[in-house]
Design a protein around this motif. Structure first.
Motif, PDB file in Angstrom:
ATOM      1  N   SER A   4       0.768  -1.314   0.228  1.00  0.00           N
ATOM      2  CA  SER A   4      -0.182   0.034   0.077  1.00  0.00           C
ATOM      3  C   SER A   4       0.537   1.359   0.019  1.00  0.00           C
ATOM      4  O   SER A   4       2.005   1.191   0.071  1.00  0.00           O
ATOM      5  CB  SER A   4      -0.788  -0.159   1.245  1.00  0.00           C
ATOM      6  OG  SER A   4      -0.243  -0.142   2.452  1.00  0.00           O
ATOM      7  N   LEU A   5       0.035   2.461  -0.084  1.00  0.00           N
ATOM      8  CA  LEU A   5       0.870   3.663  -0.259  1.00  0.00           C
ATOM      9  C   LEU A   5      -0.097   4.605   0.337  1.00  0.00           C
ATOM     10  O   LEU A   5      -1.244   4.573   0.345  1.00  0.00           O
ATOM     11  CB  LEU A   5       0.857   3.892  -1.666  1.00  0.00           C
ATOM     12  CG  LEU A   5       1.325   5.234  -2.267  1.00  0.00           C
ATOM     13  CD1 LEU A   5       2.934   5.380  -1.722  1.00  0.00           C
ATOM     14  CD2 LEU A   5       1.192   5.756  -3.534  1.00  0.00           C
ATOM     15  N   SER A   6       0.626   5.534   1.262  1.00  0.00           N
ATOM     16  CA  SER A   6      -0.365   6.598   2.018  1.00  0.00           C
ATOM     17  C   SER A   6       0.676   7.991   1.584  1.00  0.00           C
ATOM     18  O   SER A   6       1.745   8.195   1.901  1.00  0.00           O
ATOM     19  CB  SER A   6      -0.245   6.096   3.262  1.00  0.00           C
ATOM     20  OG  SER A   6      -0.465   7.305   4.149  1.00  0.00           O
ATOM     21  N   LEU A   7      -0.064   8.923   1.214  1.00  0.00           N
ATOM     22  CA  LEU A   7       0.481  10.192   0.719  1.00  0.00           C
ATOM     23  C   LEU A   7       0.046  11.061   1.862  1.00  0.00           C
ATOM     24  O   LEU A   7      -1.033  10.953   2.458  1.00  0.00           O
ATOM     25  CB  LEU A   7      -0.005  10.554  -0.752  1.00  0.00           C
ATOM     26  CG  LEU A   7       0.522   9.708  -1.823  1.00  0.00           C
ATOM     27  CD1 LEU A   7      -0.166  10.473  -3.274  1.00  0.00           C
ATOM     28  CD2 LEU A   7       1.942   9.957  -1.899  1.00  0.00           C
ATOM     29  N   GLY A 114      -0.560   1.345  16.037  1.00  0.00           N
ATOM     30  CA  GLY A 114       0.654   1.881  16.113  1.00  0.00           C
ATOM     31  C   GLY A 114       1.224   2.582  14.727  1.00  0.00           C
ATOM     32  O   GLY A 114       1.907   3.466  14.787  1.00  0.00           O
ATOM     33  N   LEU A 115       0.940   1.755  13.519  1.00  0.00           N
ATOM     34  CA  LEU A 115       1.590   2.045  12.288  1.00  0.00           C
ATOM     35  C   LEU A 115       0.809   3.311  11.922  1.00  0.00           C
ATOM     36  O   LEU A 115       1.447   4.259  11.374  1.00  0.00           O
ATOM     37  CB  LEU A 115       1.390   1.053  11.261  1.00  0.00           C
ATOM     38  CG  LEU A 115       1.719   1.249   9.767  1.00  0.00           C
ATOM     39  CD1 LEU A 115       3.321   1.755   9.666  1.00  0.00           C
ATOM     40  CD2 LEU A 115       1.382   0.288   9.038  1.00  0.00           C
ATOM     41  N   ARG A 116      -0.612   3.401  12.086  1.00  0.00           N
ATOM     42  CA  ARG A 116      -1.340   4.672  11.739  1.00  0.00           C
ATOM     43  C   ARG A 116      -0.780   5.775  12.565  1.00  0.00           C
ATOM     44  O   ARG A 116      -0.727   6.896  12.347  1.00  0.00           O
ATOM     45  CB  ARG A 116      -2.636   4.448  12.127  1.00  0.00           C
ATOM     46  CG  ARG A 116      -3.568   3.584  11.068  1.00  0.00           C
ATOM     47  CD  ARG A 116      -4.939   3.886  11.116  1.00  0.00           C
ATOM     48  NE  ARG A 116      -5.392   3.004  12.453  1.00  0.00           N
ATOM     49  CZ  ARG A 116      -5.691   1.848  12.615  1.00  0.00           C
ATOM     50  NH1 ARG A 116      -5.582   0.980  11.672  1.00  0.00           N
ATOM     51  NH2 ARG A 116      -5.826   1.132  13.760  1.00  0.00           N
ATOM     52  N   GLY A 117      -0.430   5.730  14.021  1.00  0.00           N
ATOM     53  CA  GLY A 117       0.217   6.820  14.485  1.00  0.00           C
ATOM     54  C   GLY A 117       1.567   7.107  13.949  1.00  0.00           C
ATOM     55  O   GLY A 117       1.932   8.188  14.138  1.00  0.00           O
ATOM     56  N   LEU A 118       2.445   6.157  13.628  1.00  0.00           N
ATOM     57  CA  LEU A 118       3.587   6.357  13.358  1.00  0.00           C
ATOM     58  C   LEU A 118       3.599   7.383  11.838  1.00  0.00           C
ATOM     59  O   LEU A 118       4.097   8.433  11.778  1.00  0.00           O
ATOM     60  CB  LEU A 118       4.525   5.409  12.765  1.00  0.00           C
ATOM     61  CG  LEU A 118       5.927   5.295  12.050  1.00  0.00           C
ATOM     62  CD1 LEU A 118       6.803   6.363  12.832  1.00  0.00           C
ATOM     63  CD2 LEU A 118       6.444   4.131  11.574  1.00  0.00           C
ATOM     64  N   VAL A 119       2.540   6.829  11.056  1.00  0.00           N
ATOM     65  CA  VAL A 119       2.439   7.752   9.604  1.00  0.00           C
ATOM     66  C   VAL A 119       1.935   8.968  10.078  1.00  0.00           C
ATOM     67  O   VAL A 119       2.278   9.996   9.686  1.00  0.00           O
ATOM     68  CB  VAL A 119       1.455   6.862   8.713  1.00  0.00           C
ATOM     69  CG1 VAL A 119       1.044   7.796   7.401  1.00  0.00           C
ATOM     70  CG2 VAL A 119       2.016   5.713   8.291  1.00  0.00           C
ATOM     71  N   ASP A 120       1.157   9.070  11.027  1.00  0.00           N
ATOM     72  CA  ASP A 120       0.485  10.534  11.600  1.00  0.00           C
ATOM     73  C   ASP A 120       1.537  11.340  11.880  1.00  0.00           C
ATOM     74  O   ASP A 120       1.631  12.488  11.730  1.00  0.00           O
ATOM     75  CB  ASP A 120      -0.405  10.307  12.539  1.00  0.00           C
ATOM     76  CG  ASP A 120      -1.696   9.951  12.135  1.00  0.00           C
ATOM     77  OD1 ASP A 120      -2.201   9.968  10.946  1.00  0.00           O
ATOM     78  OD2 ASP A 120      -2.764   9.367  12.927  1.00  0.00           O
ATOM     79  N   ASP A 121       2.536  10.713  12.899  1.00  0.00           N
ATOM     80  CA  ASP A 121       3.667  11.661  13.183  1.00  0.00           C
ATOM     81  C   ASP A 121       4.463  11.950  12.120  1.00  0.00           C
ATOM     82  O   ASP A 121       4.971  13.077  12.320  1.00  0.00           O
ATOM     83  CB  ASP A 121       4.609  10.687  14.286  1.00  0.00           C
ATOM     84  CG  ASP A 121       3.994  10.450  15.758  1.00  0.00           C
ATOM     85  OD1 ASP A 121       2.782  11.068  16.043  1.00  0.00           O
ATOM     86  OD2 ASP A 121       4.243   9.533  16.211  1.00  0.00           O
ATOM     87  N   LEU A 122       4.698  10.890  11.103  1.00  0.00           N
ATOM     88  CA  LEU A 122       5.586  11.469  10.015  1.00  0.00           C
ATOM     89  C   LEU A 122       5.073  12.765   9.371  1.00  0.00           C
ATOM     90  O   LEU A 122       5.776  13.534   8.765  1.00  0.00           O
ATOM     91  CB  LEU A 122       5.879  10.147   8.938  1.00  0.00           C
ATOM     92  CG  LEU A 122       6.687   9.069   9.432  1.00  0.00           C
ATOM     93  CD1 LEU A 122       6.516   7.893   8.819  1.00  0.00           C
ATOM     94  CD2 LEU A 122       8.231   9.538  10.064  1.00  0.00           C
ATOM     95  N   ARG A 123       3.632  12.563   9.285  1.00  0.00           N
ATOM     96  CA  ARG A 123       2.941  13.854   8.504  1.00  0.00           C
ATOM     97  C   ARG A 123       3.135  15.174   9.086  1.00  0.00           C
ATOM     98  O   ARG A 123       3.500  16.038   8.439  1.00  0.00           O
ATOM     99  CB  ARG A 123       1.538  13.308   8.297  1.00  0.00           C
ATOM    100  CG  ARG A 123       0.721  14.419   7.637  1.00  0.00           C
ATOM    101  CD  ARG A 123      -0.849  14.119   7.425  1.00  0.00           C
ATOM    102  NE  ARG A 123      -1.016  12.813   6.744  1.00  0.00           N
ATOM    103  CZ  ARG A 123      -1.547  11.661   7.278  1.00  0.00           C
ATOM    104  NH1 ARG A 123      -1.776  11.441   8.545  1.00  0.00           N
ATOM    105  NH2 ARG A 123      -1.441  10.616   6.692  1.00  0.00           N
TER     106      ARG A 123
END
Length: 159
Positions: A4-7, A114-123
């Motif tokens: 998958s890909l999340s922009l 936890g992965l969703r939290g990491l991606v939010d932090d990166l954003r």
């Protein structure tokens, strides 16, 4: 094949890039003709703290080719399970803590939440323009040759 890909920006899934150039520390510099049609650059780096240095190198490659830099995607290898403990056990079995594969790539080992939290932090931190994922099974298959060499973890000795 990445799962998958999340922009990070407001790009919809229908607008996700199709022509993605892969970049890692060991990759060769792509030719200008390859860069010209890139819709994104997927960066396979060993840790998040190296992202900006690698991103600067990618931007320089595009600048030298007189092209604007497309979105920069951070590749995260993921090992997910219902609990962090289960994910860690699975990771140890398939990849191995301290293995070359482990130390040469960015990993997330834990739960989907936890992965969703990491991606939010990166954003929030502005690290990259998006994230692409490679499952632990795919990573183990694609990177199998690297597992043979175990890289020892650094030890601290008293003088």
């Amino acid at each position: 094949m990445h799962s998958s890909l999340s922009l990070h920006n407001k790009t919809s899934a229908a607008q996700a890039p199709e022509r993605i150039i892969k970049f890692s520390n060991g990759s060769l510099v792509p030719k200008a003709a390859e860069l010209r049609h890139a819709e994104a650059v997927e960066m396979d780096i060993e840790s998040l703290d190296r992202f900006e240095q690698a991103a600067d190198a990618v931007r320089a490659i595009f600048a030298e080719a007189k092209l604007s830099t497309p979105p920069l995607l951070l590749l995260i290898n993921i090992c997910l399970a219902d609990s962090s403990r289960e994910a860690t056990q699975r990771f140890e079995k398939l990849i191995g803590h301290g293995s070359r594969i482990h130390l040469s790539h960015t990993w997330y080992v834990g739960t989907e939440e936890g992965l969703r939290g990491l991606v939010d932090d990166l954003r929030v931190l502005g690290i990259g323009d998006g994230v692409s994922y490679r499952t632990v099974e795919t990573a183990a298959r694609e990177l199998a040759g690297q597992r043979a060499e175990q890289a020892p973890l650094p030890t601290h000795r008293k003088p």
